[in-house]
Design an enzyme around this catalytic site. Structure first.
Site, PDB file in Angstrom:
ATOM      1  N   GLU A  98       0.817  -1.214   0.000  1.00  0.00           N
ATOM      2  CA  GLU A  98       0.000   0.000   0.000  1.00  0.00           C
ATOM      3  C   GLU A  98       0.851   1.265   0.000  1.00  0.00           C
ATOM      4  O   GLU A  98       0.498   2.271  -0.622  1.00  0.00           O
ATOM      5  CB  GLU A  98      -0.953   0.008   1.199  1.00  0.00           C
ATOM      6  CG  GLU A  98      -2.130  -0.938   1.088  1.00  0.00           C
ATOM      7  CD  GLU A  98      -1.756  -2.398   1.357  1.00  0.00           C
ATOM      8  OE1 GLU A  98      -0.648  -2.641   1.907  1.00  0.00           O
ATOM      9  OE2 GLU A  98      -2.557  -3.283   1.013  1.00  0.00           O
ATOM     10  N   HIS A 149     -10.251  -5.986   7.897  1.00  0.00           N
ATOM     11  CA  HIS A 149     -10.889  -5.666   6.628  1.00  0.00           C
ATOM     12  C   HIS A 149     -12.111  -4.754   6.783  1.00  0.00           C
ATOM     13  O   HIS A 149     -12.420  -3.994   5.872  1.00  0.00           O
ATOM     14  CB  HIS A 149     -11.310  -6.945   5.902  1.00  0.00           C
ATOM     15  CG  HIS A 149     -10.162  -7.757   5.395  1.00  0.00           C
ATOM     16  ND1 HIS A 149      -9.215  -8.309   6.232  1.00  0.00           N
ATOM     17  CD2 HIS A 149      -9.793  -8.108   4.142  1.00  0.00           C
ATOM     18  CE1 HIS A 149      -8.321  -8.966   5.516  1.00  0.00           C
ATOM     19  NE2 HIS A 149      -8.643  -8.850   4.242  1.00  0.00           N
TER      20      HIS A 149
END
Length: 325
Positions: A60, A129
């Protein structure tokens, strides 16, 4: 008009802007041939080629850095962070770099970057998540934070975000991706960032929510109507900047407010909205501004998430408290 799910509307928005502007680039983990973990980018690589829709490594921080570099060269990056719970790996790029470009350069440069990411509970995802971390980015000056609640708004807001010259964090609640369809224009259109929507008119109490909690608020309003309580429901749509003009207009009419968020209670969007209401409209309030939130604990494992997540019954309970104050 076509009947679309939210995921289809999001795909359509990206397709629209990839057609309109050759500088728009879509990239992230598995967004190419696989079309993303939720298929939000399905078919886009085949249509626009590997140079404009492409996969990145599972990193990321690298995705964020790539977006910043591309923006300096005149591109409009649309990076996907596969789940917003992985925000911490890209936080410096978003909060420490993208958000400061205009300030740092004295207005001579900007970061036309739209960071897309799914988030939210109720779909039994693994740990990290489902986390609702919008409060972290909403607190960061220089970022706009958009959270749609319907397919129609998702398309119009995403097109606006991609066209915006400043960085936008565009958050998509996973539970809403395929939960319902509605009519969405096949042609392009925009919805202004920073403008809330009144989803239901009422005179007795104002319910303020965003994302999936808008639907919980509307369900609560239906139940309250059976008892003669008319709730007005406001969908923030943008949690930074917040449309306080629409909120205060409603508060001046109803005199009672409940603010709802899925995220934990401490330091969230709901806390900021409640504080602003009490600063701006205290003389119009006939009861304290109450909040419906998740508890201040780590997001639970899937077996317990329905107990942990706020729902329409929690909203009804809080409304009865402000009505009977």
């Amino acid at each position: 008009m076509a009947q679309m799910t939210m995921i289809q509307a999001i795909t359509d928005a990206m397709r629209t802007e990839l057609k309109n502007d050759p500088n728009v680039l879509v990239f992230g983990e598995d967004v190419g041939q696989n079309g993303g973990v939720f298929r939000a980018t399905e078919g886009l690589q085949a249509e626009f080629g590997e140079e404009r829709v492409f996969d990145t490594p599972l990193a990321e921080s690298g995705i964020g850095g790539l977006a910043i570099g591309l923006a300096t060269q005149g591109y409009r990056p649309v990076p996907e962070i596969q789940f917003f719970g992985f925000l911490f790996e890209v936080m410096d790029s978003i909060a420490g770099q993208m958000s400061r470009t205009r300030f740092r350069s004295g207005g001579t440069h900007h970061s036309p970057i739209t960071v897309r990411a799914p988030f939210g509970g109720g779909v039994r995802t693994p740990e990290l998540h489902a986390d609702s971390l919008e409060g972290l980015v909403a607190q960061t000056p220089g970022l706009k934070v958009v959270i749609p609640s319907t397919p129609y708004e998702a398309k119009g807001l995403l097109i606006s975000a991609i066209r915006d010259n400043d960085p936008v964090v565009f958050l998509e609640h996973m539970k809403l991706y395929r939960s319902f369809r509605e009519e969405v224009p096949e042609e392009e259109y925009t919805i202004p960032i920073g403008k809330a929507a009144v989803k239901r008119e009422g005179k007795d109490v104002t319910l303020i929510a965003y994302g999936a909690m808008v639907h919980a608020a509307l369900k609560a309003a239906d139940e309250l109507a059976e008892d003669g309580i008319e709730a007005e429901v406001i969908d923030l749509r943008t949690v930074s900047p917040v449309d306080y003009e629409t909120i205060i207009t409603s508060v001046e009419k109803t005199n009672r407010v409940v603010v709802i968020q899925e995220a934990q209670r401490q330091a969230g969007v709901a806390a900021a909205v409640a504080a602003e209401i009490q600063e701006r409209a205290i003389l119009h309030l006939e009861a304290p501004v109450l909040r419906v939130t998740a508890p201040d604990t780590v997001y639970p494992f899937a077996e317990a998430e329905e107990v942990w997540l706020p729902n329409h019954k929690d909203i009804v309970e809080k409304v009865n408290q402000v009505i009977n104050f």
